[in-house]
Design a protein around this motif. Structure first.
Motif, PDB file in Angstrom:
ATOM      1  N   ALA A   1      -0.177  -0.916  -2.185  1.00 49.16           N
ATOM      2  CA  ALA A   1       0.517   0.231  -2.787  1.00 49.16           C
ATOM      3  C   ALA A   1       0.155   0.365  -4.264  1.00 49.16           C
ATOM      4  N   GLU A   2       0.020  -0.766  -4.945  1.00 49.63           N
ATOM      5  CA  GLU A   2      -0.364  -0.728  -6.359  1.00 49.63           C
ATOM      6  C   GLU A   2      -1.819  -0.287  -6.531  1.00 49.63           C
ATOM      7  N   LEU A   3      -2.680  -0.683  -5.601  1.00 49.02           N
ATOM      8  CA  LEU A   3      -4.071  -0.203  -5.637  1.00 49.02           C
ATOM      9  C   LEU A   3      -4.097   1.322  -5.545  1.00 49.02           C
ATOM     10  N   ALA A   4      -3.262   1.870  -4.640  1.00 46.75           N
ATOM     11  CA  ALA A   4      -3.199   3.327  -4.477  1.00 46.75           C
ATOM     12  C   ALA A   4      -2.745   3.995  -5.776  1.00 46.75           C
ATOM     13  N   LYS A   5      -1.796   3.375  -6.482  1.00 46.78           N
ATOM     14  CA  LYS A   5      -1.341   3.928  -7.765  1.00 46.78           C
ATOM     15  C   LYS A   5      -2.458   3.897  -8.799  1.00 46.78           C
ATOM     16  N   GLN A   6      -3.201   2.783  -8.819  1.00 44.84           N
ATOM     17  CA  GLN A   6      -4.325   2.691  -9.758  1.00 44.84           C
ATOM     18  C   GLN A   6      -5.349   3.785  -9.495  1.00 44.84           C
TER      19      GLN A   6
END
Length: 200
Positions: free
Chosen positions: A79-84
């Motif tokens: 999910a954090e990768l998607a935000k990045q």
């Protein structure tokens, strides 16, 4: 007799002054020493050169199985990768708009942001857990941490898919290189991240 008395008084004053000076020196607090984190670098600053990475940790409590910890930390990191990626795409859009404003003949298709969700979901499947371990945090609690990463190859494929899906395919090799550099730029991503947080 008088001289001796004066000498004793003088000696007493010097002794008291010396003791006071020593006491004042002892009371001066030492400058605080900056504490260095004992956490591993892959937890504190996950980095994959020319790729995208993030580490997420979950509390390891009695009765919670390893599989649950792995899947939860992995989901959070993805999910954090998607935000990045979302932040990087915003940087691409800004850069491309400036290119279109200054370069005649550079057509503007859809924004990269408008197609990023479907492209991101497709390429996130290529992300992999490259490190995982139990980690003792600063407060002495034990966490299970997973570092997820998109390799340089997967990251490049994501960029290409974004350009293709947006219809902005009239890019020269030079312009494409500038956009890709902007997409990878950590500084640009942090600036946009701060801007995004301030707007909420």
């Amino acid at each position: 007799m008088n001289t001796s008395s004066n000498f004793k008084k003088l000696a007493l004053i010097v002794s008291v002054s010396t003791l006071a000076a020593c006491a004042s020196q002892q009371q001066v607090p030492e400058a605080p020493v900056a504490q260095q984190s004992s956490l591993p670098d892959w937890v504190m600053m996950p980095v994959v050169e020319n790729g995208i990475a993030d580490t997420q940790c979950v509390a390891s409590k009695p009765g919670i199985g390893l599989n649950y910890l792995k899947s939860t930390a992995t989901s959070l990191a993805r999910a954090e990768l998607a935000k990045q990626i979302d932040i990087k795409v915003k940087a691409m859009d800004k850069t491309y708009q400036r290119m279109a404003d200054t370069n005649e003949g550079l057509s503007v298709g859809s924004s990269f942001e408008s197609v990023s969700k479907q492209v991101t979901e497709k390429n996130l499947a290529g992300s992999r857990a490259i490190k995982m371990d139990y980690v003792t945090m600063a407060d002495n609690t034990q966490n299970f941490c997973v570092m997820m990463a998109m390799s340089p190859e997967v990251t490049k494929a994501l960029f290409k898919d974004l350009v293709e899906a947006s219809g902005n395919q009239s890019l020269s090799p030079q312009n494409e290189a500038v956009l890709y550099e902007r997409f990878l730029a950590e500084k640009a991503a942090k600036e946009l991240d701060a801007e995004f947080e301030n707007s909420n």
